[in-house]
Design an enzyme around this catalytic site. Structure first.
Site, short mmCIF file in Angstrom:
data_model
loop_
_atom_site.label_atom_id
_atom_site.label_comp_id
_atom_site.label_asym_id
_atom_site.label_seq_id
_atom_site.Cartn_x
_atom_site.Cartn_y
_atom_site.Cartn_z
N ASP A 1 1.68 3.89 2.79
CA ASP A 1 0.71 4.81 2.20
C ASP A 1 1.29 5.91 1.39
O ASP A 1 1.43 5.92 0.08
CB ASP A 1 -0.05 5.26 3.57
CG ASP A 1 -1.63 5.67 2.76
OD1 ASP A 1 -2.01 5.52 1.36
OD2 ASP A 1 -2.42 5.99 3.32
N HIS B 1 1.46 4.82 -2.56
CA HIS B 1 0.80 5.75 -3.54
C HIS B 1 2.28 6.46 -4.00
O HIS B 1 2.89 7.13 -3.22
CB HIS B 1 -0.03 6.86 -3.30
CG HIS B 1 -1.39 6.18 -2.51
ND1 HIS B 1 -2.47 6.08 -3.41
CD2 HIS B 1 -1.51 5.65 -1.21
CE1 HIS B 1 -3.34 5.35 -2.64
NE2 HIS B 1 -2.98 5.28 -1.44
N HIS C 1 0.96 -1.07 0.19
CA HIS C 1 -0.09 -0.03 0.04
C HIS C 1 0.89 1.14 0.07
O HIS C 1 1.29 1.68 1.16
CB HIS C 1 -0.77 0.06 1.08
CG HIS C 1 -1.99 0.98 1.26
ND1 HIS C 1 -3.38 0.99 1.97
CD2 HIS C 1 -2.08 2.20 0.46
CE1 HIS C 1 -3.83 2.08 1.95
NE2 HIS C 1 -3.25 2.96 0.94
N GLU D 1 -11.40 3.25 5.89
CA GLU D 1 -10.38 4.22 6.49
C GLU D 1 -11.08 5.40 7.23
O GLU D 1 -10.98 5.47 8.39
CB GLU D 1 -9.40 4.70 5.20
CG GLU D 1 -8.45 5.93 5.71
CD GLU D 1 -7.87 6.45 4.58
OE1 GLU D 1 -8.24 6.43 3.27
OE2 GLU D 1 -6.62 7.10 4.57
#
Ligand code: ADE
Ligand code: ZN
Length: 335
Positions: A278, A19, A17, A200
């Site tokens: 993330d 980005h 995970h 989330e």
């Protein structure tokens, strides 16, 4: 006895995970702004860092989309990807499955090809230089329409042999997964895997929709699934992995304190939880920091950290034979 930091460093890791646009460090942001003549509302790295105070997901997203405006050329996307892989390598990361946000680029006039070609070139070079294997996932922005997601899916067709799957990210509240049922079905029919952010900030109902409507292969975050015991049972039964991001949860006020993070509870419930970063440049830590700070806050030991590391390899789409090697290496560290 080895310290917790030594164990974290020694564990081979898979990051599931991440980005890539969220790994854009302020220094590179400034350099690319200058290279491309992009005007930023900040005059220094310190000013950029001072702006990274968020009280929810949307406050972060507003800055995140502004930050990515400096990415203009294939070279920029290549440099971004190589910077992330170099940093991941230092944390003993062996495999990554990263997201990119094509609409964050096409919406401002940068072509799909420009972004994906730079990222794919970086991933190939990263495998050569660091031995890190990878997959790429293209995410749909959920604050945009399903029709716009179909447009990206169409644009991506020439690259489908180099894309693992589709994801769903951006503003969760008010944009339930069911808004994207048809485009996810179309993507799956093309042989792409399905991933989605769920729970989330959004309620357990959104996680049910990720499972029932989008038929996800893995769930990103999943924190609020814990509010619904039936949902937890389903996630355990179907062995759906959660890509948990503790420092992100802290920075975006999903948890008020790392001591209250649900990671340990997830593991105790039998959920297949993994640890990830993330958007590391915005949230104050890469994957190794996420392992270490969470372990310290929750009192996790070597066995629980090894469980998380193993979960990530199990939940990855890495070649099966290559996985075996890391299972053995992880086991050797705790016996
Ligand atoms: N895009 C980048 N990071 C994200 C996150 N944590 N949640 C939703 N969308 C995102
Ligand atoms: Zn995310």
């Amino acid at each position: 006895m080895a310290s917790l930091a030594d164990i974290v460093q020694a564990l081979p890791k898979a990051e599931l995970h991440l980005h890539i646009e969220g790994s854009l460090e302020p220094e590179l942001m400034m350099a690319l702004a200058e290279r491309n003549g992009v005007k930023l509302p900040f005059n220094s790295v310190e000013e950029i860092k001072a702006a990274y105070e968020f009280s929810n997901l949307q406050e972060f997203l507003d800055i995140y989309y502004q930050g990515m405006s400096v990415l203009q050329t294939t070279q920029d996307f290549y440099d971004l990807t190589m910077a992330y892989l170099g940093r991941a390598h230092k944390d003993n990361v062996k495999h990554v499955e990263i997201f990119f946000d094509p609409q964050g680029h096409t919406e401002r006039g940068v072509e799909f090809a420009t972004a994906i070609d730079g990222i794919l070139d970086g991933l190939a070079e990263g495998e050569k230089q660091f031995g890190i294997t990878s997959h790429l996932i293209m995410s749909f922005l959920r604050h945009l329409s399903e029709e716009e997601a179909f447009t990206v899916l169409e644009q991506s067709k020439p690259w489908h042999d180099r894309i693992l799957g589709v994801g769903l990210d951006s503003s969760e509240l008010g944009h339930p997964p069911s808004k994207f049922t048809r485009v996810f079905a179309a993507a799956r029919a093309l042989g792409l895997k399905a991933f989605a952010h769920g729970g989330e900030e959004g309620p357990p109902e959104y996680v049910w929709e990720c499972l029932d409507q989008l038929q996800v292969d893995r769930l990103d975050h999943g924190n609020r699934a814990l509010e619904d015991p039936k949902l937890v049972e389903r996630l355990v039964e179907e062995n759906i992995a959660l890509t948990v991001c503790p420092l992100s949860n802290l920075k975006l006020c999903v948890v008020d304190n790392l001591h209250n993070h649900p990671l340990k509870k997830m593991l105790d419930l039998g959920l297949k939880a993994t640890i990830n970063s993330d958007d590391p440049s915005y949230f104050g830590g890469y994957v190794g920091d996420n392992y270490l700070l969470t372990a310290e806050a929750l009192g996790l030991g070597a066995a629980e950290l090894a469980r998380c590391a193993r979960n990530a390899f199990e939940a990855s789409f890495m070649d099966k034979d290559r996985k075996q090697q890391f299972y053995r290496d992880i086991e050797a560290l705790i016996t």
